[in-house]
Motif scaffolding. Structure first.
Motif, mmCIF file in Angstrom:
data_model
loop_
_atom_site.group_PDB
_atom_site.id
_atom_site.type_symbol
_atom_site.label_atom_id
_atom_site.label_comp_id
_atom_site.label_asym_id
_atom_site.label_seq_id
_atom_site.Cartn_x
_atom_site.Cartn_y
_atom_site.Cartn_z
ATOM 1 N N TYR A 1 0.875 -1.156 -0.114
ATOM 2 C CA TYR A 1 0.086 -0.039 -0.094
ATOM 3 C C TYR A 1 1.077 1.117 0.065
ATOM 4 C CZ TYR A 1 -3.022 3.646 2.000
ATOM 5 O OH TYR A 1 -3.626 4.731 1.988
ATOM 6 N N CYS A 2 0.658 2.114 -0.849
ATOM 7 C CA CYS A 2 1.489 3.194 -1.262
ATOM 8 C C CYS A 2 0.787 4.289 -0.281
ATOM 9 C CB CYS A 2 1.693 3.803 -2.738
ATOM 10 S SG CYS A 2 2.322 2.494 -3.661
ATOM 11 N N ILE B 1 7.546 -1.820 -14.353
ATOM 12 C CA ILE B 1 7.823 -0.789 -13.318
ATOM 13 C C ILE B 1 6.466 -0.177 -12.972
ATOM 14 C CG2 ILE B 1 8.887 1.284 -12.899
ATOM 15 C CD1 ILE B 1 10.990 0.922 -15.132
ATOM 16 N N VAL B 2 6.285 -0.256 -11.620
ATOM 17 C CA VAL B 2 5.023 0.290 -10.963
ATOM 18 C C VAL B 2 5.356 1.619 -9.951
ATOM 19 C CG1 VAL B 2 2.931 -0.140 -9.492
ATOM 20 C CG2 VAL B 2 3.879 -1.868 -10.932
ATOM 21 N N THR C 1 5.404 3.202 2.349
ATOM 22 C CA THR C 1 4.541 1.903 1.974
ATOM 23 C C THR C 1 4.410 0.998 3.143
ATOM 24 O OG1 THR C 1 6.374 0.970 1.312
ATOM 25 C CG2 THR C 1 5.285 2.295 -0.460
ATOM 26 N N LEU C 2 3.085 0.541 3.331
ATOM 27 C CA LEU C 2 2.726 -0.694 4.058
ATOM 28 C C LEU C 2 2.995 -1.905 3.279
ATOM 29 C CD1 LEU C 2 -0.064 1.032 6.123
ATOM 30 C CD2 LEU C 2 2.340 0.627 6.883
ATOM 31 N N ALA C 3 3.664 -3.094 3.922
ATOM 32 C CA ALA C 3 3.681 -4.045 3.097
ATOM 33 C C ALA C 3 3.410 -5.321 3.852
ATOM 34 C CB ALA C 3 5.437 -4.276 2.914
ATOM 35 N N GLY D 1 -2.084 6.122 -2.694
ATOM 36 C CA GLY D 1 -3.298 5.376 -2.308
ATOM 37 C C GLY D 1 -3.217 4.142 -3.139
ATOM 38 N N ARG D 2 -2.262 3.837 -3.976
ATOM 39 C CA ARG D 2 -2.132 2.705 -4.883
ATOM 40 C C ARG D 2 -1.968 1.087 -3.970
ATOM 41 N NH1 ARG D 2 1.492 3.261 -10.034
ATOM 42 N NH2 ARG D 2 -0.759 3.831 -10.783
ATOM 43 N N ILE D 3 -2.546 0.284 -4.268
ATOM 44 C CA ILE D 3 -2.376 -0.859 -3.890
ATOM 45 C C ILE D 3 -1.914 -1.938 -4.804
ATOM 46 C CG2 ILE D 3 -3.457 -2.844 -2.750
ATOM 47 C CD1 ILE D 3 -5.659 -1.013 -1.328
#
Length: 115
Positions: free
Chosen positions: A27-28, A74-75, A106-108, A80-82
């Motif tokens: 999660y960005c 490449i992302v 980020t949350l991983a 808010g991107r998941i």
């Protein structure tokens, strides 16, 4: 997060190539981020480029000797991107650029499919 401008090297979060049920969820969390700030998630193929991680030996707790191919996807670190991906995938995260005004947050999570 990576405030310091460095990278932890190309790696797999799950080195067991036979484990088909493990995934990463990223999660960005930045509310503000721009493409010129960097911080991209880069996926690599396994290829015969001659690179077997010999250039990033400072990374700890990672198996060495796997073949690193060229980037295959490449992302960007969009707010808010998941991103969900197979945890066996070779990847790394690019550090933020010197023009970024904040650290990349980020949350991983690691997830496993129930059998």
């Amino acid at each position: 997060n990576e405030w310091v401008h460095r990278s932890y090297g190309v790696h797999r979060d799950n080195p067991d190539l036979n484990d088909e049920g493990a995934f990463n969820i990223l999660y960005c969390a930045n509310l503000e981020w721009y493409p010129t700030w960097g911080g991209e998630l880069v996926y690599y193929s396994e290829g015969d480029t001659g690179d077997t991680q010999q250039f990033q030996t400072e990374t700890y707790n990672q198996n060495r000797g796997f073949h690193v191919g060229w980037p295959s996807e490449i992302v960007g670190n969009a707010p808010g991107r998941i991103v969900i991906y197979d945890s066996r995938t070779l990847h790394n995260t690019r550090p933020p650029s010197s023009v970024s005004k904040c650290m990349r947050v980020t949350l991983a999570f690691r997830a496993r499919l129930k059998k």
